[in-house]
Design a protein around this motif. Structure first.
Motif: not given
Length: 208
Positions: A179-208
């Motif tokens: 259960a502890d590992i599953q909870a940690k995975m869920a947190r990582i996946i949620k944070e990764d999704e937000c950061l990956h979306n931000e990466l794509v958005a910032v790359a679109g602004k800076v790189i085009g």
């Protein structure tokens, strides 16, 4: 050691019929490469007069990226060792009840370690991704594509590591650990999704 091989040697070893090194080691390597790329962009930004206002922050990102890259590089061999330890545990004798109990305990210990190690890799990759997003936004614009690739490598390493967590998780009998590992995975996946979306958005602004 895998991490000390030439790239061509590592590719040959990876492409052989040996089950290790495998995806876990490559996930760690992807994260290490991402960390190194982030560090490169930092070094191309530090002491550049165009980025005077962010020098202190960039220096902090650089220091953390170097540490993360080194830690993830060490996990390339550690993951293969963890896999080999699981295989060794399964080969222990099981003729008597005592041997069976010892073998079962050894298997659980080895599998738990082989699950927690890539979970740690995923967590480190998440941090590399966060650093990549930030250096992409504030770092040397001439190296923006490198910062973006850094983030993508960390993102890939993270998900590769989590696949290795998931494939082992079902074999862990301790439900509290499970259960502890599953909870940690869920947190990582949620944070990764937000950061990956931000990466794509910032790359679109800076790189085009």
């Amino acid at each position: 050691m895998l991490i000390q091989m030439k790239v061509t040697e590592l590719l040959a070893e990876l492409g052989s019929n040996s089950p290790a090194p495998g995806g876990g080691s490559i996930a760690a390597l992807a994260g290490a490469l991402g960390g190194a790329l982030t560090a490169m962009v930092c070094r191309l930004t530090v002491d550049n007069t165009k980025y005077t206002e962010v020098q202190s922050e960039v220096a902090g990102i650089l220091a953390e990226a170097d540490i993360l890259s080194g830690d993830l590089a060490a996990c390339v061999d550690a993951d293969t060792e963890a896999f080999n330890n699981v295989m060794a545990a399964y080969k222990l004798p099981k003729m008597t009840d005592q041997e069976k109990a010892a073998r079962s305990a050894a298997i659980q210990q080895a599998i738990t370690h082989a699950t927690e190690l890539p979970l740690g890799v995923a967590s480190s990759c998440l941090r590399v991704l966060a650093l990549a997003v930030r250096i992409l936004a504030i770092g040397n614009s001439n190296a923006a594509s490198d910062a973006a690739v850094s983030g993508l490598m960390a993102h890939a390493g993270l998900h590769g590591a989590l696949y290795n967590v998931k494939i082992n998780l079902g074999s862990i009998k301790d439900q509290s650990v499970h259960a502890d590992i599953q909870a940690k995975m869920a947190r990582i996946i949620k944070e990764d999704e937000c950061l990956h979306n931000e990466l794509v958005a910032v790359a679109g602004k800076v790189i085009g």
